[in-house]
Design an enzyme around this catalytic site. Structure first.
Site, mmCIF file in Angstrom:
data_model
loop_
_atom_site.group_PDB
_atom_site.id
_atom_site.type_symbol
_atom_site.label_atom_id
_atom_site.label_comp_id
_atom_site.label_asym_id
_atom_site.label_seq_id
_atom_site.Cartn_x
_atom_site.Cartn_y
_atom_site.Cartn_z
ATOM 1 N N VAL A 290 -75.473 -15.241 1.571
ATOM 2 C CA VAL A 290 -74.551 -14.214 2.082
ATOM 3 C C VAL A 290 -73.199 -15.090 2.534
ATOM 4 O O VAL A 290 -72.306 -14.649 2.280
ATOM 5 C CB VAL A 290 -75.060 -13.480 3.450
ATOM 6 C CG1 VAL A 290 -73.694 -12.749 4.032
ATOM 7 C CG2 VAL A 290 -76.021 -12.514 3.162
ATOM 8 N N ALA A 291 -73.656 -16.387 3.062
ATOM 9 C CA ALA A 291 -72.660 -17.118 3.108
ATOM 10 C C ALA A 291 -71.773 -17.798 1.890
ATOM 11 O O ALA A 291 -70.559 -17.885 2.103
ATOM 12 C CB ALA A 291 -73.133 -18.472 4.089
ATOM 13 N N GLU A 295 -67.256 -12.281 -0.013
ATOM 14 C CA GLU A 295 -66.886 -10.808 0.362
ATOM 15 C C GLU A 295 -65.528 -10.765 0.478
ATOM 16 O O GLU A 295 -64.917 -9.668 0.080
ATOM 17 C CB GLU A 295 -67.581 -10.287 1.505
ATOM 18 C CG GLU A 295 -69.041 -10.369 1.606
ATOM 19 C CD GLU A 295 -69.585 -11.707 1.950
ATOM 20 O OE1 GLU A 295 -71.049 -11.705 1.946
ATOM 21 O OE2 GLU A 295 -68.921 -12.555 2.354
ATOM 22 N N ASP A 337 -34.655 -7.277 -25.168
ATOM 23 C CA ASP A 337 -33.782 -6.300 -25.678
ATOM 24 C C ASP A 337 -32.276 -6.994 -25.581
ATOM 25 O O ASP A 337 -32.257 -8.030 -24.532
ATOM 26 C CB ASP A 337 -33.619 -5.058 -25.188
ATOM 27 C CG ASP A 337 -34.678 -4.165 -25.783
ATOM 28 O OD1 ASP A 337 -35.139 -4.392 -27.020
ATOM 29 O OD2 ASP A 337 -35.184 -3.182 -25.183
ATOM 30 N N ASP A 616 -36.785 0.225 -23.709
ATOM 31 C CA ASP A 616 -36.087 1.177 -23.101
ATOM 32 C C ASP A 616 -36.244 2.712 -23.638
ATOM 33 O O ASP A 616 -36.203 3.695 -23.061
ATOM 34 C CB ASP A 616 -34.780 1.103 -22.803
ATOM 35 C CG ASP A 616 -33.993 0.680 -23.739
ATOM 36 O OD1 ASP A 616 -34.364 0.902 -25.104
ATOM 37 O OD2 ASP A 616 -32.673 0.350 -23.754
ATOM 38 N N ASP A 620 -40.211 2.024 -28.082
ATOM 39 C CA ASP A 620 -40.631 0.921 -27.603
ATOM 40 C C ASP A 620 -42.023 0.979 -26.931
ATOM 41 O O ASP A 620 -42.663 -0.018 -26.806
ATOM 42 C CB ASP A 620 -39.537 0.473 -26.523
ATOM 43 C CG ASP A 620 -38.456 -0.169 -27.123
ATOM 44 O OD1 ASP A 620 -38.326 -0.655 -28.219
ATOM 45 O OD2 ASP A 620 -37.468 -0.012 -26.433
ATOM 46 N N THR A 715 -64.582 -15.913 11.171
ATOM 47 C CA THR A 715 -63.574 -16.975 11.481
ATOM 48 C C THR A 715 -62.916 -17.328 10.010
ATOM 49 O O THR A 715 -61.636 -17.654 10.145
ATOM 50 C CB THR A 715 -64.269 -18.265 11.975
ATOM 51 O OG1 THR A 715 -65.024 -18.819 11.088
ATOM 52 C CG2 THR A 715 -65.207 -17.968 13.076
#
Length: 908
Positions: A290-291, A295, A337, A616, A620, A715
């Site tokens: 887990v350490a 997570e 462009d 634009d 495109d 922590t």
């Protein structure tokens, strides 16, 4: 018996050539002046299908969601949740499950973007169309149009299908297909040989808009066979691929999973071999697993990306996919462009040339100004703003600057005839009635220099300047990147019967050069690109000379500039030579098509380049999909381009792209800082158990499972999140782009995290542990369990280990803030969130150490003053040793770049 309705064939009949003679096209389409019959239209509808843009069936939502839930990092988090439930920490388990589900849902939304782009394409089609069938005019649903239908087009209509004009003429807005904002004229007539389809002056296209005029046209393509449908098909075939960050996270996840599992299994076996009770060995192995499962990895990466997204939004770039921020940081090529992105999209009069005087100003330029303003159709609103064609707006504004301020109302009152711009003739002319007391009409003509000068006599050029000199002047203005127009006039005794009779034997009044100036900030942005090792190519529908002039003005063309005049004709092999194997030049791809942009993006991707592509128009969309980063224009862009793109520029500014690249590099660096931070804690968390195992139990366990979990989940989290908001290091835009194959975890990072910061922290932590035990008189092998004389000392020692790791985290966080520069260069107090995170972890540790309830739960004890004084030094030592290491590395780099021995003065 009822027969089934005819089904559309898998392959409809071959499409006719819309550029062939009109009589032959009518014969091929089987239609005449009366249009199709109703029954024939129904039959063709069954064969060709409805006239609509259709999206292909996509993957089911559940299948996509399952794929996201089985992502390697998601699998790792599932394992972490399972271990948390096994360790009877249900709150942690449910929190991890929530993280997995939220991230899977977010990724699922991104997968649907391509379908949204196709749906937006469909909105460009009109709902109804006016069609001639059986000799009468009907309103029909646009989706019921078929090839061979005769359609009627008027001002304000959306063009319902690809069609060829048979009568009349219109002005059409093709910007959604071509990207060019100026309307174009389309009129019935023979085809022009050698013209690209979109530039053919007798064709109109599905989804575009008629802005003026009336015409009749014959439909030659519907549905997926239109230009709009072809672009939709390209958009669906170019599916989004995983970003470099997403690929790297998968590799990191597998690496972390392998390390976590290996550590857990190894310590389980070691514990069993030294005779540790199986329950204790299993619990400690679970604790280590887990350490070592981060997570907070995905939430921290998400936060770092989200911070980048918010910052870019304030600077004019809206990013629609979080991982795109990091992808921008690895960009190695920008394909941009010209109009509106590099330039201001604001045409202005740049130069004027008159026969006999050249570019010299005088009364003769006022005559030129008056004439070019007469030959326009722009209007002025109540506020004095001009409205109309951008080129003509520039001419009217330029005329005022040259001393020929036009009165547009009087211009319209004097006009007796108007010959609109003809794309074949490349001319426009206006006929002005005689002045009071006069007896001659005046014809004013403007157009392409080669067209006007071909109709101008040497005598008409005036003052000894012949037509060849005017052509030379026009060529010179064009080489400077200007759009050149010639203006001429002629006096007529009476109105002409035909246009051809009027536009001849002209008198040249002069030439005008129009220019769309570059944005003032683009040149500096291009320099930053070059400093950062990025190449910039221009892919534009404009002509090569104009684009090349703009490129040179803003600094594009390092080390040299290549101009491809007809980029549509470039083959894949030629693209390989130009972009990859040839010299490292920057290129202008002029007269580009949708396929050109797509081919450029494909070529660069195939050779490992990370591509940002601007666009634009609807045309495109495929290239925006295919590029790693599709960048759409927010002001001038179409909805389709914005849907297809990953990032939208609200200011349409190239400089914003460069800012986004810098932000992406910062985000990538911050992810690496976070990984170094969490990896550095593996060593001091693993070494205590290793000491216990190697001593065969003579040294009691320096750390408990719950203390490891408190460190990992309590922590560590906030400082890790804060590192995702770290500011950019100096010189972030002075280094070349990283390779797409480069791993986010490098050997140097592992050495720094596990072997340097981790080793220093482990030594300090074990020093604090043994200091407390030895101070109490402990000797190896002495009992420290409950009821023994040394039990309180043992609790104090494990608390010192726990608190020591926390204080080492503080030093590691400050050291991890910078990879190369000194902490002073980025500012000790510049990351406010990190300071809050450090304050929180110290307060959290104090609660666990001094509050009786938590003392009993986590096996802690209050620390005496001398131990507190000792562990208070740990952050400074951890940060200080790494600061010295970075200083040494910087010195080594400087000596390598400048081998002159210290103390030896260079010769000047």
């Amino acid at each position: 018996m009822r027969h089934p309705a005819p089904q559309p064939p898998s392959t409809p009949a071959p499409e006719p050539d819309p550029l062939e003679p009109l009589a032959l096209l009518r014969r091929e389409l089987g239609t005449g002046a009366r249009g199709l019959s109703g029954r024939e239209a129904e039959r063709r509808l069954a064969v060709y299908g409805p006239n609509e843009v259709r999206s292909t069936a996509g993957e089911s939502v559940w299948r996509e969601l399952t794929r996201q839930l089985a992502h390697p990092l998601a699998l790792l988090l599932w394992a972490a949740a399972a271990l948390a439930f096994i360790a009877d920490i249900a709150v942690l388990g449910w929190a991890i499950v929530a993280v997995v589900l939220v991230n899977a849902g977010f990724a699922l939304l991104q997968e649907r973007q391509a379908e949204h782009a196709v749906e937006t394409l469909a909105r460009y089609l009109p709902e109804h169309a006016r069609v001639v069938r059986d000799g009468s005019t009907f309103d029909v649903l646009a989706k019921e149009l078929v090839p061979g239908d005769i359609v009627l087009i008027e001002e304000g209509d959306k063009i319902p299908a690809d069609a060829r004009l048979t009568e009349g003429g219109v002005e059409a807005d093709l910007s959604m297909l071509t990207g060019e904002s100026a309307p174009v004229d389309r009129c019935a007539g023979p085809a022009l040989p050698g013209k690209p389809l979109l530039e053919e002056p007798n064709l109109v296209f599905s989804g575009t808009t008629c802005t003026g005029g009336q015409a009749q046209a014959i439909v030659f393509a519907t549905g997926s066979h239109t230009e709009l449908g072809r672009i939709a098909a390209l958009s669906q075939r170019t599916r989004r691929e995983s970003s470099p960050l997403e690929q790297q996270v998968k590799r990191v996840a597998w690496l972390i999973a392998a390390v976590a599992v290996a550590v857990g299994v190894a310590f389980l076996l070691i514990g069993w071999m030294i005779g540790l009770p199986l329950t204790d060995a299993l619990m400690f192995a679970i604790g280590l697993l887990v350490a070592n499962v981060p997570e907070g990895l995905l939430p921290t990466i998400t936060l770092a990306l989200a911070v980048g997204v918010r910052l870019l939004a304030r600077q004019g770039a809206v990013v629609k996919r979080l991982s795109a921020v990091e992808t921008l940081g690895s960009t190695s090529v920008i394909c941009t462009d010209k109009t509106g992105t590099l330039t201001q999209n604001r045409m202005r009069l740049q130069a004027a040339w008159t026969p006999g005087h050249g570019t010299e100003a005088g009364p003769w330029t006022a005559r030129l100004a008056e004439a070019m303003a007469e030959c326009t159709t722009v209007t002025r609103d109540e506020r004095g703003d001009l409205h109309g064609d951008p080129t003509e707006e520039a001419l009217v504004a330029g005329a005022a600057a040259l001393g020929g301020a036009p009165d547009l109302t009087r211009r319209d009152e004097r006009r007796t005839a108007l010959f609109r711009f003809d794309p074949r003739l490349r001319l426009m002319s206006t006929l002005i009635r005689p002045e009071p007391g006069g007896d001659h009409f005046r014809l004013v003509v403007k157009g392409a220099p080669e067209s006007v000068l071909a109709r101008t006599t040497d005598a008409g050029a005036g003052n000894g300047h012949d037509v060849s000199q005017a052509r030379a002047a026009a060529d010179d203005l064009a080489r400077q990147g200007m759009r050149v127009l010639a203006v001429a006039d002629r006096e007529l005794p009476e109105p002409p019967e035909h246009r051809e009779q009027a536009e001849r034997e002209l008198r040249l009044l002069g030439l005008v050069g129009l220019y769309d100036p570059p944005r003032p900030e683009v040149a500096a942005a291009v320099r930053r690109c070059h400093d950062a090792g990025l190449r910039v190519h221009i892919v534009t529908g404009d002509n090569g000379a104009t684009a090349a002039a703009v490129a040179r003005e803003v600094g594009i063309g390092r080390p040299e500039l290549l101009v491809i005049q007809e980029s549509e004709k470039v083959t894949d092999r030629e693209l390989d030579d130009l972009l990859i194997t040839g010299p490292e030049s920057e290129i202008v791809f002029a007269r580009s098509s949708p396929e050109t942009k797509l081919k450029v993006a494909d070529t660069l991707r195939a050779h490992g380049r990370i591509v940002a592509m601007t666009g634009d128009g609807v045309n495109d969309a495929p290239a925006l999909h295919r590029a790693h980063i599709g960048v759409a224009m927010g002001r001038s862009g179409t909805d389709v381009a914005r849907e297809a793109a990953t990032m939208v520029l609200t200011d349409d500014n190239f400089a914003t792209i460069v800012t986004a690249v810098e932000s992406g590099r910062r985000v990538y660096d911050n992810v690496r800082k976070f990984i170094v931070y969490i990896f550095a804690h593996l060593t001091p968390e693993a070494v205590p158990f290793l000491v216990f195992a190697l001593s065969a139990g003579t040294v009691p366990l320096p750390l408990t499972v719950l203390q490891i979990l408190a460190i990992d989940l309590g922590t560590e989290t906030l400082p890790a999140l804060a590192l995702g908001r770290e500011r950019a290091e100096p010189g972030v835009m002075k280094r070349p782009p990283r390779s797409s194959r480069q791993s986010i975890i490098s050997p140097a990072m592992l050495v720094r995290g596990w072997g340097y910061l981790g080793a220093v922290s482990a030594v300090l932590v074990m020093t604090g542990y043994f200091y407390v035990l030895w101070r109490a008189g402990w000797q190896p092998g002495d009992p420290t369990g409950p009821g023994s004389d040394l039990h309180h000392a043992y609790l104090t020692a494990t608390t010192a280990t726990f608190a020591g790791i926390v204080t080492c985290q503080v030093g590691t966080a400050m050291a991890a803030r910078t990879e190369h520069a000194s902490l002073r260069q980025i500012g000790v107090f510049s990351n406010t969130l990190l300071l809050y995170g450090i304050a929180f972890e110290i307060a959290f540790t104090a609660v666990l150490v001094y509050v009786p309830l938590f003392q009993h739960m986590f096996g802690t004890a209050a620390l005496p003053a001398d131990v507190i004084a000792l562990i208070t030094c740990f952050p400074v030592i951890v940060w200080g040793t790494d600061e010295i290491r970075r200083w040494t590395v910087r010195r080594r780099v400087l000596r390598r770049e400048d081998p002159t021995p210290a103390g030896v003065e260079k010769r000047r």
